[in-house]
Design an enzyme around this catalytic site. Structure first.
Site, PDB file in Angstrom:
ATOM      1  N   ALA A 193       0.864  -1.180   0.000  1.00  0.00           N
ATOM      2  CA  ALA A 193       0.000   0.000   0.000  1.00  0.00           C
ATOM      3  C   ALA A 193       0.901   1.230   0.000  1.00  0.00           C
ATOM      4  CB  ALA A 193      -0.876  -0.012   1.243  1.00  0.00           C
ATOM      5  N   THR A 194       0.434   2.303  -0.633  1.00  0.00           N
ATOM      6  CA  THR A 194       1.384   3.382  -0.860  1.00  0.00           C
ATOM      7  C   THR A 194       1.125   4.725  -0.182  1.00  0.00           C
ATOM      8  OG1 THR A 194       0.384   3.391  -3.013  1.00  0.00           O
ATOM      9  CG2 THR A 194       2.586   2.541  -2.857  1.00  0.00           C
ATOM     10  N   THR A 195       0.440   5.665  -0.828  1.00  0.00           N
ATOM     11  CA  THR A 195       0.526   7.026  -0.285  1.00  0.00           C
ATOM     12  C   THR A 195      -0.617   7.400   0.655  1.00  0.00           C
ATOM     13  OG1 THR A 195       1.603   7.645  -2.327  1.00  0.00           O
ATOM     14  CG2 THR A 195       0.883   9.439  -0.917  1.00  0.00           C
ATOM     15  N   LYS A 236      -6.767   2.118   2.903  1.00  0.00           N
ATOM     16  CA  LYS A 236      -5.573   2.174   3.757  1.00  0.00           C
ATOM     17  C   LYS A 236      -5.735   3.158   4.899  1.00  0.00           C
ATOM     18  CE  LYS A 236      -3.363   2.366  -0.714  1.00  0.00           C
ATOM     19  NZ  LYS A 236      -2.379   3.064  -1.543  1.00  0.00           N
ATOM     20  N   ALA A 289       3.218   3.609  -8.064  1.00  0.00           N
ATOM     21  CA  ALA A 289       2.511   2.776  -7.084  1.00  0.00           C
ATOM     22  C   ALA A 289       1.339   3.489  -6.422  1.00  0.00           C
ATOM     23  CB  ALA A 289       3.488   2.288  -6.016  1.00  0.00           C
TER      24      ALA A 289
END
Lengths: 287, 268
Positions: free
Chosen positions: A59-61, A92, A234
């Site tokens: 999971a990214t930002t 997220k 991503a």
């Protein structure tokens, strides 16, 4: 190793244990159920070149910023596995309890599990003690849970959370960031984590104003995620065709609130329309 | 060498039951009843900090009478049980029935094992169902027996008298104010003369089906409780005899070796 179902009745440990922490209690009755306990079972992973990081989606930002009277946290919806997009509608950012929110970047499977345990930890404490933890108490609790995850982090399964919430005592929103070994740092106005964080944070740096109200803060958060998605593969941009928009939560004196999809849809439409005229987004004056 | 006296098992169990019952009878009572939007808990409790009623899980509430340190232990064990079950499986897999079963087993084991003194407690585990028909109220006694109560349950010192009073006036689908007033009237009716119970002598909470959050348990603050007690009180057609000021409760008249100044050991 005992089966978990054996502990489903109430044994004397349930009466004797003198802790208000759910994690500590589980360590007494079923240590194998905790995320960090997989270290022993997973020693093999450490021998893999490059660790076990490739085994889970990432999971990214996540971005968070304080505004006048609260704090907002937003996350994009993309999870990646290498160069593949593993999921395009992952969440997220979550409510940690009624006054705080938590988001995560890094190993998605471990992160979601950690957040679930953290939510339970706060609720468990509140029920047993009859009062919730202070905001800093919650932030510290998250740090210690992260420290227990260090073994997995060393195998490439690092999770980095971002925690924010309304501080009842100080009457303001506060943001706490972490490193994978459990270091806890308070951020002053805004922060971002994940692979797109460099871009998101640069964007926020130019957009942020201390006098932001909730609407401006939400707008700035979504703008910064848009910028991150442009430069980081991503991080996913808003998917207008499928109506998959960033997840945005606010926390203020009234408690936490998830901003509705319709509202975020409007914000996204506004941003996309404005970027048609000005692809790099709103400008800040040179001086 | 002296031989221990032989005590028949029947006598032993009877003695243990009498002992537990005596402890429970010293405590003030708790009423739990269904109302239109959920389940109401009202306890006579002069402490603001030591609760007799509390949240166990999303849709499960707990009420207890008897010895504080004992039911507090049971309350915490119940929260642990529920949270661990929810953690192992899913939040939906935590049920009041399973919790009542676990408590029953625990209380039964303690009661019949010669090694420990029996717990001087009675518990209610109430679960809010998806609809009013699915609501459950379980009443557990010191020896581990469980009863599935219909409409309402009462426990504590004057449980029988209070239950009779609630039974006379109970109706399906009471609104919250009417339910609170009924419970308080019943709690106040235990002596020879009805007593006046103010909000400072009451602890109340609800499992509220209309609450949007997953956690349905909510304490009724003193202000809210006062409002509920006032509303429509004039319309009440059963004025009853003159009310007298409640005297401070006289706790534990007989000498009790464990009854020192700590909050944990006074009967609640």
């Amino acid at each position: 190793m005992t089966d978990k179902s054996e502990q489903i009745g109430i044994s004397s440990t349930y009466l004797r244990a003198s802790t208000s922490s759910f994690t500590e209690f589980v360590r007494l009755i079923a240590p194998e159920a905790l995320p960090g306990a997989r270290l022993q079972a997973g020693q093999l992973g450490a021998q893999l070149p490059g660790g076990a990081g490739h085994l889970t989606a990432h999971a990214t930002t996540i971005v968070a910023l304080c505004y006048d009277g609260g704090v907002v946290m937003a996350g994009d919806r993309r999870a990646t596995a290498g160069s593949m997009i593993a999921q395009n509608d992952i969440e997220k950012v979550f409510a940690a309890d009624e006054y705080s929110v938590v988001g995560m970047a890094g190993a998605a499977g471990i992160g979601i599990e950690l957040i679930g345990l953290f939510q339970l930890e706060l609720e468990h404490y509140e029920k047993i003690e009859g009062a919730p933890l202070s905001l800093v108490g919650k932030a510290n609790r998250l740090a210690s849970m992260l420290r227990q995850n260090l073994g997995l982090a060393m195998q490439g399964l690092a999770v980095v959370p971002l925690f924010a919430g309304w501080d009842e005592a100080e009457h303001r929103g506060r943001i706490f960031s972490y490193d994978p070994v459990g270091g806890r740092y308070e951020e002053r106005a805004y922060h971002s984590i994940g692979s797109g964080s460099v871009f998101a944070k640069s964007s926020l740096k130019k957009l942020y104003r201390a006098e932001f109200g909730a609407d401006d803060a939400v707008m700035a958060a979504v703008q910064s995620l848009y910028d991150a998605a442009e430069d980081d593969s991503a991080t996913g941009g808003p998917d207008q065709a499928r109506q998959i928009y960033p997840v945005v939560w606010t926390a203020d004196a009234e408690g936490v609130r998830r901003i509705g999809e319709d509202r975020i849809g409007q914000v996204v439409d506004e941003i996309v329309a404005a970027r048609r005229a000005r692809p790099d987004g709103p400008a800040a004056p040179v001086l | 060498m002296s031989m221990p006296f032989y005590v028949a098992p029947e006598q032993q169990m009877k003695d243990r039951a009498d002992y537990a019952r005596k402890g429970i009878a010293r405590g003030r009572s708790v009423v739990v009843l269904h109302y239109a939007d959920g389940i109401l808990f009202v306890a006579e409790n002069r402490s603001q900090a030591l609760h007799k009623v509390s949240e166990i899980y999303d849709r499960i509430g707990f009420a207890a009478v008897g010895r504080y340190n004992e039911f507090e232990n049971l309350r915490i064990a119940g929260i642990r049980h529920a949270d661990f079950r929810g953690f192992s499986y899913d939040r939906r897999d935590v049920t009041g029935r399973a919790l009542a079963g676990a408590y029953a087993q625990l209380l039964g084991t303690i009661f019949s094992s010669g090694a420990e003194k029996p717990y001087e407690v009675e518990l209610i585990v109430a679960e809010l169902g998806a609809t009013a028909e699915d609501d459950q109220i379980y009443r557990l006694t010191y020896d581990g027996s469980v009863q599935d109560e219909k409409n309402f349950a009462v426990m504590g010192g004057s449980a029988d008298a209070i239950a009779e009073r609630v039974g006379e006036q109970y109706a399906q689908g009471l609104d919250l104010a009417a339910a609170v007033q009924l419970a308080v009237r019943a709690l106040a009716s235990d002596g020879d003369q009805p007593r006046q119970l103010g909000t400072d002598a009451l602890e109340a909470a609800i499992l509220d089906r209309t609450r949007t959050q997953p956690r349905k348990f909510r304490r009724l603050t003193a202000d809210r409780l006062a409002g509920l007690l006032d509303s429509g009180a004039d319309a009440d057609s059963t004025p009853g005899p003159e009310l007298v000021e409640a005297p401070e409760p006289v706790e534990a008249p007989e000498a009790d070796p464990g009854n020192d100044a700590t909050p944990g050991s006074s009967p609640q």
